[in-house]
Write an enzyme that holds these catalytic residues in place. Sequence first.
Site, PDB file in Angstrom:
ATOM      1  N   CYS A   1       0.840  -1.191   0.000  1.00  0.00           N
ATOM      2  CA  CYS A   1       0.000   0.000   0.000  1.00  0.00           C
ATOM      3  C   CYS A   1       0.879   1.248   0.000  1.00  0.00           C
ATOM      4  CB  CYS A   1      -0.900  -0.017   1.237  1.00  0.00           C
ATOM      5  SG  CYS A   1      -1.715   1.548   1.583  1.00  0.00           S
ATOM      6  N   GLU A   2       0.682   2.136  -0.987  1.00  0.00           N
ATOM      7  CA  GLU A   2       1.529   3.319  -1.067  1.00  0.00           C
ATOM      8  C   GLU A   2       1.151   4.381  -0.038  1.00  0.00           C
ATOM      9  OE1 GLU A   2      -0.367   6.115  -4.558  1.00  0.00           O
ATOM     10  OE2 GLU A   2       0.876   4.433  -5.193  1.00  0.00           O
ATOM     11  N   HIS A   3       0.037   4.189   0.673  1.00  0.00           N
ATOM     12  CA  HIS A   3      -0.367   5.157   1.686  1.00  0.00           C
ATOM     13  C   HIS A   3       0.267   4.881   3.053  1.00  0.00           C
ATOM     14  CE1 HIS A   3      -4.198   5.570  -0.950  1.00  0.00           C
ATOM     15  NE2 HIS A   3      -3.263   6.408  -1.338  1.00  0.00           N
ATOM     16  N   HIS A   4       0.474   3.599   3.363  1.00  0.00           N
ATOM     17  CA  HIS A   4       1.025   3.238   4.670  1.00  0.00           C
ATOM     18  C   HIS A   4       2.241   2.314   4.597  1.00  0.00           C
ATOM     19  CE1 HIS A   4      -3.196   4.387   5.628  1.00  0.00           C
ATOM     20  NE2 HIS A   4      -2.611   4.964   6.656  1.00  0.00           N
TER      21      HIS A   4
ATOM     22  N   GLN B   1      -4.837  -0.484  -5.393  1.00  0.00           N
ATOM     23  CA  GLN B   1      -5.327  -1.653  -6.125  1.00  0.00           C
ATOM     24  C   GLN B   1      -6.009  -1.278  -7.428  1.00  0.00           C
ATOM     25  OE1 GLN B   1      -7.175  -4.639  -3.666  1.00  0.00           O
ATOM     26  NE2 GLN B   1      -8.402  -5.438  -5.344  1.00  0.00           N
TER      27      GLN B   1
ATOM     28  N   HIS C   1      -5.841  -5.914   2.554  1.00  0.00           N
ATOM     29  CA  HIS C   1      -4.959  -4.773   2.780  1.00  0.00           C
ATOM     30  C   HIS C   1      -4.630  -4.687   4.265  1.00  0.00           C
ATOM     31  CE1 HIS C   1      -5.593  -2.584  -1.210  1.00  0.00           C
ATOM     32  NE2 HIS C   1      -6.372  -3.652  -1.292  1.00  0.00           N
TER      33      HIS C   1
ATOM     34  N   CYS D   1      -3.289  -2.344   5.757  1.00  0.00           N
ATOM     35  CA  CYS D   1      -3.582  -1.019   6.308  1.00  0.00           C
ATOM     36  C   CYS D   1      -5.006  -0.974   6.865  1.00  0.00           C
ATOM     37  CB  CYS D   1      -3.394   0.068   5.251  1.00  0.00           C
ATOM     38  SG  CYS D   1      -4.405  -0.145   3.768  1.00  0.00           S
TER      39      CYS D   1
END
Length: 223
Positions: free
Chosen positions: A114-117, A155, A183, A185
């Site tokens: 996940c590129e956010h977390h 995704q 995920h 996250c």
Amino acid sequence: MDNAVPVSGSNLRPADAHLPADLHTPLRADAFVLSDEEKIAGITDHFREIMQLLGLDLTDDSLAGTPRRVAKMYVQEWFRGLHPEHRPEVRLFDNRYQYGQMLLERDITLFSCCEHHFVPIIGKAHVAYLPGENVVGLSKLNRVVQYYARRPQVQERLTRQIAEELKQSLHTDNVAVLIEADHLCVMSRGVNDTSSSTITAEYSGAFGTDATLRAEFLRLIGK
């Protein structure tokens, strides 16, 4: 399609230059100036600082090698799909058997991040296409999935990147991609929901217009 890419320093072609602009993974223009070993060295230093800020004792023999282990994992494994030299060459073969029905590769193991977390995304990808004059070696479908998965991702973009790569490589619009993934996250932080999963799909060509074909694809993957 030309799969060749330069592999040296700043002359390297952008990783997603062959894709529509809205499907590019965000990368700086100088993303490949540093060698892999230089990136590993830099990440090692920064991750060591993160561990020190967390109060961990890096003189402990269990932790001493962790910064470099994490750096190597990032560069050589988790995020190797950022580098265009790892883009798989999709070799086509003449469809001598005149096979014209759906060709499906299901349950392809998918590991992403996940590129956010920066925590794992774990799941399966199902890809299908309708052969024309050519067919492709089955392992190449897995390698395309892995190439785009092995980078910081969302995704939705991952699903479309795989579909677009297959459309270009196979010279057909008749492609279907479905990803179902967990995920971390969502599972390990925030709402801490361990029972939900995320499904995304991209249907192109006949898979988008022919409801019967699309239903057959979903039936074969158990959906």
